[in-house]
Enzyme design. Structure first.
Site, PDB file in Angstrom:
ATOM      1  N   LEU A 478       0.812  -1.218   0.000  1.00 21.67           N
ATOM      2  CA  LEU A 478       0.000   0.000   0.000  1.00 21.67           C
ATOM      3  C   LEU A 478       0.844   1.267   0.000  1.00 21.67           C
ATOM      4  CD1 LEU A 478      -2.683  -1.046   2.647  1.00 21.67           C
ATOM      5  CD2 LEU A 478      -2.940  -1.030   0.171  1.00 21.67           C
ATOM      6  N   GLY A 479       2.032   1.196   0.564  1.00 21.27           N
ATOM      7  CA  GLY A 479       2.885   2.376   0.660  1.00 21.27           C
ATOM      8  C   GLY A 479       4.018   2.115   1.620  1.00 21.27           C
ATOM      9  N   GLY A 481       6.467   4.254   4.801  1.00 22.68           N
ATOM     10  CA  GLY A 481       6.796   5.427   5.595  1.00 22.68           C
ATOM     11  C   GLY A 481       8.105   5.213   6.317  1.00 22.68           C
ATOM     12  N   PHE A 483       8.576   4.045   9.187  1.00 19.84           N
ATOM     13  CA  PHE A 483       8.569   2.783   9.931  1.00 19.84           C
ATOM     14  C   PHE A 483       8.939   1.615   9.034  1.00 19.84           C
ATOM     15  CE2 PHE A 483       6.753  -0.959  11.800  1.00 19.84           C
ATOM     16  CZ  PHE A 483       6.812  -0.772  13.167  1.00 19.84           C
ATOM     17  N   GLY A 484       8.418   1.638   7.833  1.00 21.39           N
ATOM     18  CA  GLY A 484       8.633   0.539   6.899  1.00 21.39           C
ATOM     19  C   GLY A 484       7.448   0.410   5.977  1.00 21.39           C
ATOM     20  N   VAL A 486       3.902  -0.923   4.209  1.00 18.95           N
ATOM     21  CA  VAL A 486       2.568  -1.297   4.677  1.00 18.95           C
ATOM     22  C   VAL A 486       1.899  -2.105   3.578  1.00 18.95           C
ATOM     23  CG1 VAL A 486       0.336  -0.461   5.513  1.00 18.95           C
ATOM     24  CG2 VAL A 486       2.426   0.805   6.049  1.00 18.95           C
ATOM     25  N   LYS A 500       1.714  -3.445   8.932  1.00 19.37           N
ATOM     26  CA  LYS A 500       2.822  -2.495   8.988  1.00 19.37           C
ATOM     27  C   LYS A 500       4.063  -3.251   9.461  1.00 19.37           C
ATOM     28  CE  LYS A 500       3.619   2.121  10.930  1.00 19.37           C
ATOM     29  NZ  LYS A 500       3.033   3.156  11.803  1.00 19.37           N
ATOM     30  N   ASP A 597       3.511  13.974  14.858  1.00 17.20           N
ATOM     31  CA  ASP A 597       3.770  13.758  13.429  1.00 17.20           C
ATOM     32  C   ASP A 597       2.459  13.765  12.642  1.00 17.20           C
ATOM     33  OD1 ASP A 597       5.405  13.461  11.255  1.00 17.20           O
ATOM     34  OD2 ASP A 597       5.467  11.277  11.355  1.00 17.20           O
TER      35      ASP A 597
END
Length: 789
Positions: A478-479, A481, A483-484, A486, A500, A597
């Protein structure tokens, strides 16, 4: 016969003659009625009759003459309005101003004469200060309206108490929006502490509002509206006894005031306590001790209320030894209506419970109150918590203990022997002891939080998560960020999930995962993304969320081909929903959370395009007794950071308010904050400010929206956004203020000051600290940097 009658009428009209020409004075034998008025010499104020809204009464009042919106600042006959349009105001033979309605005369003034004067020559003059004075032929003031404020304090008026005469100057609210009669609230010098003023219930331009707030306004000529400069108390629930006896205040509910369980409004017409002169609530069923035949009823019981933000006032405490003894102590006293037991002390409440504040249904707070009810009033549906007798509780505890031991053993066997099951295990986070180890991996043993509460979270095996995401295939991604990545997944039962997965190359790690898991597992709000479980095996650290089919806000907002989906209604819903989510984090959750954030990519959208705040890896728990904290670890996203946080590491709830203001401007304009918009503006904040300052604010609105439904509403949203991004944190509103300003168009707005980081000069300030290079990220990726302390 006609001639003498005509002469008589002419003489009578001359004796009580309306003014043929405008004047500021009522002289003996003159009167005003109907549409006739007088106004001050400079034309600042006007005095005459008015009938507010649908009211049938006629009041004598003073209002601003040069302002297009009629704004009443003083009312003469608040308690006794005549109901005839032929009523008139004049001066009687005793020298008093009176309102005459047929044969009835209502005295407006009550002059006290210490020495003989000729009151028959008294005149009433309206001054440019708004003061109506009654004076004799020698210009001695016999009476003045400034000594009798109604609901508005004008410059020159006084609040206080005259010790010699006993006269008191105070403000009293209107009874209703169309009823100027004395309302429930007043602001006056506190009789117990003459160094402070207090707002009581029952007993530039400052207004005592209907809801118990005192507000200061100034008139803006360019916008032709009143501007709210200052108000206290700001949260409506902080108004003392707003909801009356046995009423509960909840600012997030549709009706701010509601009756407690087992109680009903005193007045049958006062549903949900929506009227401002509410009498509160009364019991629906009497207590056992209050009846003449107590043996016919069951013993009273206690309802456990988990969502108490503020206890009722006027409690009494004593050290009774235990919670059971505290319960018995209250139960054995018929006047005791509630109790709680905290740190060895028993707190009980006698008589009416007032000033109670709660969270919405289904949300929990740290404070618990036990409300005494008749047994017939206790809620029966599953999930309601009822405090039973000690003997029953003891028996249940034994059974629960045995079952807990059995299932614990089964859980451990299943965890060791099976890795293919999905969502069947529970990961118990006990925040009083170390984190339970899983398999052979003990590096998570310090997983704790600051609150002594348990959170049960489903534990997924890595194999089950891998199957759900088709081996973390690129097609399901899906994308990504800070964090890593998803991924989209589907459980065996068909439920869609978002997975995630912590990247090994990520700047974030176990600390962020622990932080996000702990926080979001404890938060329950419709505008916060819901955490379904986690997976911790070997080096794999994964969080499983509810799936948001419309991904994140930035996917639509900044895509020229998709932005049309976000019409005005959807954008307003995203703004208001995000504001409600932040308000919950800051004020109503069990932990006070600073997100740190907030940005478009962290606002997820469900199937109905409703917003849900996500990504709590950078969030911080904030102390209740602190207003600001400092950190050497600056995290967040360039363009959304408040200046005090980016340059000094200072963060507070106002840091999130700043980010929300940036997000709001992006939603309204369809533009990202970063980037130049003209030669004078560094970013969207500067561009918006230049438009606002030159009275071209509507040019900021995204052209894809076409003509907005309301220009005033559009300007109101821009005004609120600019208030949120002001340079100084103290100037920014709280999220409670923001929600109020967004939801109530009658609330006047302050004028914003220049935004932070809006010019090239301010950019230099942000980046001037050489000790913090690279602390920010680009607009859609979050990174963090850890520095030595």
């Amino acid at each position: 016969m006609r001639f003498p009658a005509l002469v008589f009428l002419l003489l009578l009209c001359r004796f009580y003659s309306p003014f043929s020409d405008a004047t500021d004075t009522i002289k003996p034998g003159e009167s005003i009625s109907g549409q006739r008025t007088i106004f001050s010499a400079g034309g600042e104020y006007e005095l005459g009759f008015f009938s507010p809204g649908s009211s049938k009464g006629y009041y004598v009042g003073i209002w601003y003459r040069k302002i297009s919106v009629r704004t009443i600042v003083w009312v003469a006959n608040r308690e006794y309005p005549p109901f005839s349009s032929s009523s008139y105001l004049t001066i009687n033979n005793e020298g008093n101003l009176v309102v005459v309605d047929g044969r009835m005369s209502i005295t407006v003034t009550s002059i006290s004469i210490s020495s003989p004067v000729n009151t028959s020559t008294a005149t009433a003059t309206l001054l440019d200060s708004g003061n109506l004075i009654l004076k004799d032929e020698n210009s001695h003031i016999l009476w003045q309206s400034f000594d009798y404020p109604s609901h508005t304090l004008l410059p020159g008026m006084r609040l206080g108490h005259n010790v010699k005469t006993g006269h008191k100057w105070s403000l009293t609210s209107w009874r209703g929006t169309t009823d100027p009669g004395p309302g429930d609230y007043s602001v006056e010098l506190d009789p117990e502490n003459w160094r402070q003023f207090s707002i009581f219930r029952g007993s530039q331009r400052l207004v005592m509002d209907l809801n118990g707030q005192i507000r200061q306004f100034s008139w803006l000529e360019d916008t032709q509206q009143w501007n709210l400069f200052w108000s206290q108390p700001r949260p409506q629930c902080d108004v003392k006894s707003l909801c009356g006896p046995f009423g509960s205040c909840n600012e997030q509910a549709m009706a701010t005031c509601q009756c407690l369980q087992g109680f009903k409004p005193v007045s049958s017409e006062d549903r949900n306590l929506r009227t401002y002169n509410s009498g509160g609530c009364v019991r629906q069923s009497p207590l056992r001790c209050e009846t003449s035949n107590p043996e016919m009823l069951e013993e009273d019981r206690f309802l456990q209320m988990d969502n108490v933000v503020r206890f009722p006032e006027n409690n009494q405490s004593s050290a009774v030894g235990s919670a059971d003894k505290c319960r018995s102590f209250c139960l054995n006293n018929c006047s005791c209506n509630a109790y709680t037991y905290i740190s060895g002390l028993c707190f009980v409440w006698y008589g009416n419970l007032s000033n109670l504040q709660q969270l919405p249904e289904g949300q929990s707070a740290e404070q618990i109150l036990y409300l005494r009810l008749s047994a017939s009033e206790l809620p029966q549906p599953r999930g309601k918590k009822i405090l039973l007798g000690a003997s029953i509780a003891g028996g249940v505890a034994v059974v629960v203990l045995l079952f807990s031991f059995y299932f614990c053993c089964q859980w451990r066997r299943r965890l060791k022997g099976k890795e293919g099951q999905t969502g069947q295990n529970l990961l118990l986070f006990n925040f009083d002891s170390s984190f339970a180890t899983i398999g052979e991996h003990r590096d998570e043993s310090n997983f704790r939080a600051s609150e002594s509460k348990d959170v049960e979270l489903p534990l997924f095996s890595f194999s089950s998560v891998s199957v759900a995401t088709d081996g973390f295939s690129a097609a399901n991604k899906l994308g990504e960020g800070g964090f890593g990545p998803v991924y989209k997944g589907k459980l065996l039962k068909g439920q869609e999930i978002a997975v995630k997965r912590l990247s090994r190359r990520s700047g974030q790690g176990l600390e962020e995962l622990k932080n996000e898991t702990m926080l979001i597992a404890k938060l329950q709000h419709r505008n916060l993304v819901r955490l379904l479980g986690c997976c911790i095996e070997g080096e794999e650290k994964i969080l499983i969320y509810e799936y948001m089919p419309n991904k994140s806000l930035d996917v639509f907002l900044f895509d020229p081909n998709k932005c049309e989906v976000l019409d005005w209604g959807k954008r307003a819903r995203v703004i208001e929903g995000t504001a409600q989510g932040l308000l919950y984090l800051h004020h109503y959750s069990r932990l006070r959370i600073i997100h740190r954030d907030l940005k478009a990519s962290n606002i997820l959208l469900d199937s109905g395009m409703n917003p849900k705040i996500s990504d709590f890896g950078m969030a911080r728990i904030f102390g209740e007794n602190k207003s600001v904290e400092n950190t050497n670890r600056i995290v967040g996203t360039y363009g959304y950071m408040s200046p005090e946080y980016a340059t000094e590491g200072l963060f507070s709830i106002k840091s999130d308010v700043f980010s929300f203001g940036v997000l709001m401007l992006e939603i309204l304009s369809g533009k990202k904050n970063t980037g130049f918009y003209n030669s004078d503006s560094l970013n969207l904040l500067g561009y918006a400010w230049e438009l606002w300052r030159s009275e071209r604010g509507l040019e900021l609105i995204d052209p894809m929206l076409g003509n907005p439904p309301s220009m005033s509403l559009s300007l109101r949203y821009i005004n609120v956004a600019l208030l949120c991004v002001q340079e100084t944190a103290a100037d920014r509103p709280t999220m409670s203020d923001v929600v109020l300003m967004l939801s109530n168009e009658l609330v006047a707005l302050p004028s914003p000051k220049q935004p932070a980081n809006s010019t090239a000069r301010s950019l230099t300030v942000v980046n001037s600290d050489a000790s913090r290079p690279g602390i920010c990220s680009i607009n859609n990726v979050t990174v963090s940097m850890i520095e030595g302390r």
